[in-house]
Design a protein around this motif. Structure first.
Motif, PDB file in Angstrom:
ATOM      1  N   GLY A 190       0.826  -1.201   0.000  1.00  0.00           N
ATOM      2  CA  GLY A 190       0.000   0.000   0.000  1.00  0.00           C
ATOM      3  C   GLY A 190       0.860   1.250   0.000  1.00  0.00           C
ATOM      4  N   MET A 203      -4.601  -2.896  -7.283  1.00  0.00           N
ATOM      5  CA  MET A 203      -4.180  -4.299  -7.351  1.00  0.00           C
ATOM      6  C   MET A 203      -3.379  -4.719  -6.117  1.00  0.00           C
ATOM      7  SD  MET A 203      -2.791  -6.512 -10.264  1.00  0.00           S
ATOM      8  CE  MET A 203      -1.207  -6.495 -10.899  1.00  0.00           C
ATOM      9  N   GLY A 204      -3.837  -5.796  -5.507  1.00  0.00           N
ATOM     10  CA  GLY A 204      -3.091  -6.377  -4.398  1.00  0.00           C
ATOM     11  C   GLY A 204      -3.205  -5.619  -3.099  1.00  0.00           C
ATOM     12  N   LEU A 205      -4.101  -4.658  -3.036  1.00  0.00           N
ATOM     13  CA  LEU A 205      -4.203  -3.888  -1.797  1.00  0.00           C
ATOM     14  C   LEU A 205      -5.355  -4.399  -0.928  1.00  0.00           C
ATOM     15  CD1 LEU A 205      -3.538  -0.225  -2.953  1.00  0.00           C
ATOM     16  CD2 LEU A 205      -1.943  -1.980  -2.169  1.00  0.00           C
ATOM     17  N   SER A 206      -5.220  -4.154   0.353  1.00  0.00           N
ATOM     18  CA  SER A 206      -6.262  -4.593   1.280  1.00  0.00           C
ATOM     19  C   SER A 206      -7.518  -3.764   1.055  1.00  0.00           C
ATOM     20  CB  SER A 206      -5.771  -4.422   2.712  1.00  0.00           C
ATOM     21  OG  SER A 206      -5.726  -3.047   3.027  1.00  0.00           O
TER      22      SER A 206
END
Ligand code: ATP
Ligand code: ATP
Ligand code: MG
Ligand code: MG
Lengths: 292, 381, 320, 257, 234
Positions: free
Chosen positions: E138, E163-166
């Motif tokens: 992040g 993309m790929g973040l919480s």
């Protein structure tokens, strides 16, 4: 004790010459990850350019140095454009082979043009020495060491503290991302080569003066030793090249002085391997575990 | 045509008159290290050989001898291919290569195909024998050389050091990777010790080194009379310079590897005093023949000839003399002529011994301010 | 159908091998291949063995080794010493070869265990160092006659080189196209991923390294017994570079490429002979040009396989 | 029955405790989710469990032949051979190998022939290669990639690369499977397909699965139990509903709607 | 402001973009959605001049930038936050931010913008000297956006910023995007997270296999049955 100090001085001054050549080597490597096998040959060209200039014009040290550095940086940039630029996206070993080709080309051409025999370099620096209770240091040794240290500091400053240095590092990490920031990648790489080659040129002149002898194959041994010095210190790390160079010089001197001169090169390799086994990324290299 | 330009295998003689119908021509293989690590020696010899051919052609009035040039890149497996090639090209003989290693690689091939080889500078001990490691083995019938052996020179210098210079303690400094150097060291060591002297230390460098201060510092702290540098001028010049600058003012001895203008350039004339070396070739008290060679060489190449050029000049002329004597290209006849030759060369007058090595005296040249000042003849006992 | 060695492709290869052997024989007796070409053939054969064995290490397993000449020198000197001891008896070649192989295995294990943990250029430098150490040791041993080297009789001719070329190729190629080779390739592609596949990467690296060393040693023996002289300087790191050039030039990971490239480089070298002292200049320039135009090497990763050919035929037949 | 458990597992990087004092228990045939903010230490935990990193402290035990065996600090290949398989957050396929060969590499440890058999091509070589080939094809069928078996892995679209990674992990014949963000970069439809695939392989291969994912539609949908990591520490665990409503988890990870 | 017409891009034999036309007006947020491999990144790279198109035109504020160098395009005010963040590893957070301002030489302005980036992303200020490589996902995304803002772009191209973040961070990132837009920066957003991307878009386009197959107002597309079925999951 005096003997030991003397050998230490011998080693450091020999090492500062390896370091001088290794600086440019390691910087170019650090930015474009190319083992520039032709670096030693550019160093040789620097010596010849200085030689021709000094003998033909009779000018002194500073103009000779400047001419050699400028000419070498132009040669370096041209080599980069012709031989390496088309290979930006190829594997690194491919670029290595090209560098070897360039190296053959430069060596054989110089042999052809300048002759194969060694030439005596005109002495452009004052002679003389300091004698500190039996330990002798020549002015030239001091001069070379100081120049090497200054160049190391200067180079480190350029790479870590200036805008162009930041661009160089950005290009080395991620070319496309650097482009997205507006960096002109080709220019940056050309600059890197110009800088590295200018350093090699300076080294050629200095070593030419110091040893008074140049020949078309003079780049071979120091080229390999500089490469080893760079790896010793952690390839791509500028102070590492200095450290590695000095370490090799001192090792050679001490082995010659106290062990057997027959095995001086072998001992350097043995120490190199031991260091790499203990510190796989060289003395100053950080052994980062790949993040998975 | 400028003769320094490369001609490759283009079979080009040195005179402009090509052979007319019915005039005999002979091809001589010139097989040298023109590039690579030891190109310096090969190139010098190539010049000497080409000069010999040129002069012979001028004497004949037409292009009687044709030099076929090849470069083995200082690589002994290339030398094998070239020897094979030369054997198939109908040369009457080959001059070269310059170094012992590359030469030895060619001997069996040339001998088997009955091509005479005259080596200018293959000085390694017993190298003309089928098995150089076994002094009792047969000599190659077709292999000759015009230089003397490393052991002969090394021993001669040890003799001179003891007898004339009254030295009893010596330090040796040589190239650890060179057979030439190691041969000299061994011979000098053996003879010097035999004559009652003591070898205080033997130190080594590697070809290409430029910094000798560590070893010299070490040597400087020793007690000795003479320093024997067993190597070529490239390194010897620098060693002498660095030694003198460090204050080592002992007598310095060397071998024919010293013989080059470059030695003076590299060491500096002021440092070349009390320096003696063995050689077969010196311009001191030059004979008419030698002076003629030196002059012709200077005209041709605009530089002083070094020993390598002189040896190659002799080797080439030796072949030419044999051809002139025999008057045909018959291999066996030429071989017999060479074997029995009585040769007056610029590097001395000689005949061949059983091992096809010249019997000629070793000269010890003394340098004063870089200039050859005297030459004494020695032979080791 | 019970599958064994006598598959269609293997039989095809057998035919190729016998065929080329006969062809060479015919060409020699017809005088098309003269003595010079026979010598060149020796060089080519030996270079191919060196190249494919280095290709296994660099191209297949991805380990950048610059010490190959060291193993070649072990094979050369083992043979050299034994040939001398046995006075040039024909069998001395093979005894020497065997001794060379054994020493090479031991040395390869000693070299591999610490250094193969290193990556990329660090590995290159460490192997270069080992190669040089081997050379310096040989240079200072009595039995090897030091710097002067050994002068040896010529004991083998092209058929021997041919046989060993065939053996080397079969062993290395069969190794590569087996589970072992797949493991090696996975090491090249991604070490961490292959460890996670249960592959002991160190083991496979060592395996490839040892196999490569064995064949480099064999090539060394062949060299010593066909080129008259061995000296330590022949096996300097420049030799390792020469071998590397052949491998990369042909295409890393392609054995067919190594064959083609060793052949072409020899041809190039021979045809440049007539340029005497400027041929190194030309060679250097050509090297640069060729790499610029074929950065992946002449054949890239392409491999000639009979099975592909047969598949093509089979498809055609089906269509007809 | 517990197949995998850790006690006080800790891993430091310099001053940073990427994983700190984590104790887990995974039961046979469970499907467990592992969630937490970016940088919470989820991937690091996987790396510890699969041997890529060594633990700084704590133990890891795996059920092997009916007994719990300590596997902390063992090499990844040893751990894999004890029955743990995984995929990677940043896809790590063998890019230059074909799809089929990627699977075969995964099966490497189950191939039974020696070096000599390989070199001399004894009949065993052919029979084993045939078996491996067929089994590999079967695995490709599971992930629907048979058509692409001869493509180089690098040429597959992203989503298919993820699936190939799963198949390759299955090829090592695992009992426990770790999936690191298998849905990353997939759109909701693809994610739905993936959900079905995960359920299917769990049953067909009799697996215990632990998965890391930021896509809550997937996690809440398939996981039976969820662990939540934050700053390396376990802050919650339980069934999806309890996690959804856990204050700490909402604050650190899910955010208010 | 940005107008793309009939753009075609090839990778060797692969025809990645097939006659794409698209328009972004000053001050808008335009979202581009599409499956993996549809060609979204390719489109952004073409705009930024990293990839050369085979035909078609890209006009930015009356300048034809189709054939311009990446450097010129940045200097016109087009900046991209690339897919996968592509922060400069081994360089500090601060140095990364300075790289964003590479083409600027107004020291004071750069300094001011640095402060405003730190205001927007206080986390980056805390980590100012830290090696960017060791930031969490992040944080890296924030850095990538901050870096782009340092160029003072007129238009910001964002490639899958979530993309790929919480989930929490995804919400935060979208808030930031809206905020940046409010402060006057035009935005072209590429996203897999179609729901949120359409939610904040003025206009939106759907790319499939290198072609634009749908376009319209953001909320229109969000309610279109086709889009729902293909990208929103039911
Ligand atoms: N090899 C390493 N060296 C240094 N720090 C590391 C290393 N690997 C991980 N870290 C640090 O450990 C912390 C946890 O990282 P990890 O990758 O496990 O997070 P994560 O929970 O998987 O996050 P994400 O959801 O973003 O993938 C991070 O701060 C990361 O920077
Ligand atoms: N460098 C390249 N060489 C060859 N083909 C490429 C390259 N980059 C992309 N492609 C191909 O071009 C097509 C479009 O790719 P692109 O990366 O633009 O898709 P995308 O919409 O951004 O997908 P994603 O959602 O996975 O990021 C794909 O088929 C891809 O395989
Ligand atoms: Mg993670
Ligand atoms: Mg994309």
């Amino acid at each position: 004790m005096i003997q030991f100090m003397q050998q230490l001085i011998n080693g450091i001054s020999l090492g500062s010459i390896y370091a001088l050549i290794a600086l440019g080597y390691t910087m170019v490597y650090g930015i474009i990850k190319l083992i520039n096998f032709a670096h030693g040959d550019i160093y040789m060209l620097g010596a010849y350019i200085g030689f021709v200039f000094a003998t033909k014009t009779g000018m002194g040290f500073i103009p000779t140095l400047i001419v050699a550095m400028i000419t070498c940086s132009i040669i370096g940039v041209v080599i980069e454009m012709i031989a390496y630029k088309p290979l930006r996206n190829a594997t690194r070993i491919t670029a290595l082979i090209t560098a070897i080709g360039v190296s053959y080309f430069i060596e054989a051409s110089t042999q052809k043009v300048m002759g194969t025999n060694p030439r005596a370099f005109p002495n452009l620096l004052p002679k003389g020495n300091l004698n500190i209770s039996g330990v002798v240091i020549t002015y030239q040794q001091i001069f070379i060491l100081v120049v090497t240290v200054l160049l190391m500091i200067g180079l480190q400053f350029v790479v870590t503290k200036t805008k162009i240095g930041r661009a160089m590092r950005a290009v080395s990490v991620d070319t496309d991302a650097a482009r997205l920031m507006g960096v002109n990648v080709d220019q940056t790489i050309s600059f890197t080569f110009a800088l590295g080659s200018a350093l090699a040129g300076a080294a050629g002149v200095l070593v030419g003066i110091y040893y008074n002898s140049i020949n078309p194959l003079m780049g071979l041994v120091p080229g390999v030793k500089a490469f080893i010095a760079a790896v010793f210190g952690g390839i791509g790390i500028i102070p590492g090249a200095m450290l590695g160079g000095i370490l090799i010089g001192v090792t050679e001197a001490l082995v010659s002085g106290y062990g057997s001169s027959l095995y001086k090169d072998a001992v350097v390799y043995v120490i190199l391997i031991i260091i790499l086994v203990v510190k796989p990324a060289g003395l100053l290299g950080k052994n980062v575990r790949e993040k998975v | 045509s400028p003769s320094t330009s490369s001609t490759g295998t283009t079979e080009q003689g040195e005179t402009d008159t090509p052979a007319a119908e019915g005039q005999e021509t002979y091809k001589i293989g010139l097989h040298y290290e023109l590039t690579g690590a030891v190109a310096d020696y090969g190139v010098a010899e190539n010049k000497g050989s080409k000069l010999a051919i040129k002069l012979a052609n001028e004497a004949a009035g037409y292009e009687k001898y044709v030099g076929v040039e090849y470069d083995n890149k200082s690589d002994s497996s290339e030398a094998v291919t070239i020897a094979t090639t030369l054997a198939s090209e109908g040369v009457i003989g080959v001059v070269g290569p310059a170094t012992s290693g590359a030469s030895a690689a060619t001997y069996q091939i040339s001998n088997d195909s009955q091509v005479i080889v005259v080596s200018p500078s293959a000085t390694q001990n017993n190298i003309t024998l089928v098995d150089p490691n076994n002094a009792d083995s047969d000599v190659y019938e077709y292999i000759f050389r015009v230089c003397f052996e490393d052991s002969y020179q090394g021993a001669a210098m040890a003799q001179y050091a003891t007898d004339t210079l009254a030295a009893s303690k010596a330090v040796i400094y040589g190239d650890s990777a060179s057979d030439y150097s190691k041969g000299l060291i061994e011979a000098f060591d053996t003879q010097f010790t035999k004559l009652g002297g003591e070898i205080v230390a033997t130190e080594y460098y590697t070809a290409g080194d430029t910094d000798f201060s560590a070893v010299l510092t070490n040597i400087n702290s020793m007690e000795f009379d003479v320093l024997y540098i067993a190597g070529y001028y490239n390194e010897a010049g620098l060693i002498i310079k660095q030694a003198k600058e460090m204050g080592i003012d002992k007598v310095i001895l060397g071998a024919d590897g010293f013989d080059s203008e470059s030695l003076i350039e590299l060491a500096g004339a002021e440092n070349l005093n009390d320096v003696y070396y063995t050689t077969a070739y010196t311009a001191v008290d030059a004979s008419e023949k030698l002076q003629a060679f030196i002059d012709a060489y200077k005209v041709e190449y605009n530089e002083e000839p070094a020993m390598f050029a002189a040896l190659a000049f002799d080797a080439t002329n030796l072949l030419i003399q044999a051809v002139e004597e025999v008057g045909s290209a018959d291999a066996a006849a030429l071989q017999a002529a060479v074997k029995g030759i009585n040769f007056n060369g610029v590097t001395g007058d000689f005949t061949f011994d059983d091992t096809h090595t010249p019997i000629k005296s070793v000269l010890v040249v003394k340098l004063v301010d870089g200039v050859q000042s005297s030459a004494d003849s020695v032979s080791p006992q | 159908m019970r599958k064994n060695q006598f598959t269609k492709t293997n039989l095809a290869w057998l035919l190729v091998i016998i065929g080329s052997y006969l062809l060479i024989n015919v060409l020699i007796s017809a005088g098309v291949i003269n003595k010079i070409y026979q010598t060149v053939m020796l060089t080519i054969g030996i270079n191919i063995i060196l190249a494919i064995s280095l290709n296994l290490i660099i191209g297949i397993t991805g380990q950048f080794s610059l010490g190959h000449a060291g193993f070649m020198s072990i094979g050369a000197y083992s043979a050299g010493v034994i040939v001398k001891m046995m006075d040039g008896a024909p069998s001395s070649v093979y005894i020497g070869m065997l001794v060379g192989i054994l020493i090479s295995i031991v040395v390869a294990l000693i070299v591999a265990t610490p250094t193969l943990r290193l990556k990329g250029d660090y590995l290159a430098i460490a192997t270069l160092g080992f190669g040089e150490i081997i050379r310096i040791v040989i240079q200072n041993m009595k039995i090897t006659n030091g710097a002067a080297g050994l002068v040896l009789p010529k004991l083998i001719d092209w058929p021997v080189v041919f046989v060993f070329l065939v053996i080397s190729t079969i062993v290395i190629v069969s190794f590569t196209y087996s589970a072992y080779g797949r493991a090696c390739i996975s090491v090249r592609e991604d070490e961490i991923a292959s460890e996670t596949m249960g592959i002991n990467t160190t083991k496979y690296k060592i395996m490839a390294f040892v196999v490569g060393a064995i064949f480099a040693s064999i090539a060394g023996t062949l060299y010593a017994t066909s080129f008259y002289v061995i000296k330590p300087e022949i096996f300097s790191f420049n030799k390792s570079i020469d071998i590397l050039v052949i491998v990369v030039f042909g295409g890393m990971g392609s054995f067919t490429g190594s064959f083609v490239s060793a052949l072409l480089i020899s041809v190039l070298n021979t045809s440049l002979q007539s340029f005497a002292d400027i041929r190194t200049i030309i060679y250097g320039a050509l090297l640069v040009l060729i790499m610029i135009f074929r950065p992946q090497g002449l054949l890239g990763k392409y491999e000639f396989k009979f099975s592909k050919l047969f598949d093509k035929f089979a498809k055609k037949e089906v269509r007809q | 029955m517990i197949v995998l458990q850790t006690k006080n597992l800790t891993r430091n990087f310099g001053g940073l405790a990427a994983v700190s004092n984590v104790s887990l228990e995974i039961k046979k045939n469970e499907l467990v989710g592992l969630i937490g903010p970016n940088g919470a230490g989820k991937t690091t935990l996987f790396n510890l469990l699969t041997g890529v990193y060594e633990p700084s402290e704590g133990t890891i035990e795996l059920l092997v032949d009916g007994n719990l065996k300590s596997i902390g600090g063992l090499k990844p290949y040893t751990i894999t051979n004890f029955g743990i398989g995984r995929t990677f957050q940043n896809i790590r396929l063998f890019k230059e190998l074909t799809v089929l060969d990627n699977i075969k590499v995964g099966m490497n440890q189950n191939i039974n022939y020696g070096v000599l058999t390989a070199i001399f091509r004894f009949p065993k070589y052919y029979s084993e290669e045939k078996r491996v080939h067929e089994e590999a094809l079967k695995l490709l069928e599971v992930v629907n990639l048979v058509d692409k078996k001869d493509e180089l892995a690098k040429n597959l679209p992203y989503g298919e690369q993820r699936k190939l990674e799963i198949a390759r992990a299955l090829a090592t014949n695992p009992r426990v499977l770790f999936l690191d963000e298998p849905a990353a970069g997939m759109n909701p439809i693809e994610t739905q397909e993936l959900t079905d695939l995960i359920r299917k392989i769990k049953d067909d291969f009799n697996l215990t699965i632990i998965l890391i994912e930021h896509d809550m539609s997937l996690v809440m949908n398939v996981c039976e139990r969820i662990y939540v990591l934050d700053y390396g520490k376990l802050i919650a665990s339980g069934d999806p509903d309890s996690i959804k409503n856990n204050k700490k988890v909402i604050e650190a990870y899910l955010g208010e709607d | 402001m940005l107008k793309i017409e009939d753009l075609n891009v090839h990778y060797g034999v692969i025809h990645a973009l097939k006659g794409v036309s698209l328009e972004v007006k000053q001050g808008e947020i335009v979202s581009l959605i599409g499956a993996n491999g549809a060609g979204k990144t390719t489109l952004l790279h073409s705009i930024s001049g990293i990839i050369k198109s085979t035909s078609g035109s890209i006009i930015f504020e009356d300048n034809d930038i189709t054939k311009r160098s990446a450097k010129d395009i940045v200097s016109y005010g087009v900046t991209q936050v690339p897919e996968g963040r592509r922060i400069f590893k081994g360089m500090s957070v601060e140095e990364n931010l300075y790289m964003g301002a590479y083409l600027r030489s107004d020291k004071d302005g750069i300094h001011k913008d640095l402060e405003s980036v730190f205001e927007r992303f206080p986390r980056l200020k805390e980590r100012i000297k830290q090696n960017a490589e060791t930031l969490s996902g992040g944080e890296q995304q924030m850095l990538a956006m901050g870096r782009a803002l340092m160029a003072r772009p007129k238009i910001l191209l964002l490639d899958e910023p979530s993309m790929g973040l919480s989930p929490l961070l995804v919400k935060e990132i979208f808030k930031i995007i809206i905020d940046i837009n409010k402060q006057g920066t035009t935005i072209l957003l590429v996203e897999q997270n179609a729901k949120m991307a359409l939610g904040i878009a003025n206009h939106a386009y759907v790319l499939e296999n290198g072609k634009i197959v749908l376009s319209g107002l953001g909320h229109e597309l969000a309610n279109s049955p086709d889009v729902k079925k293909a990208y929103l999951g039911g």
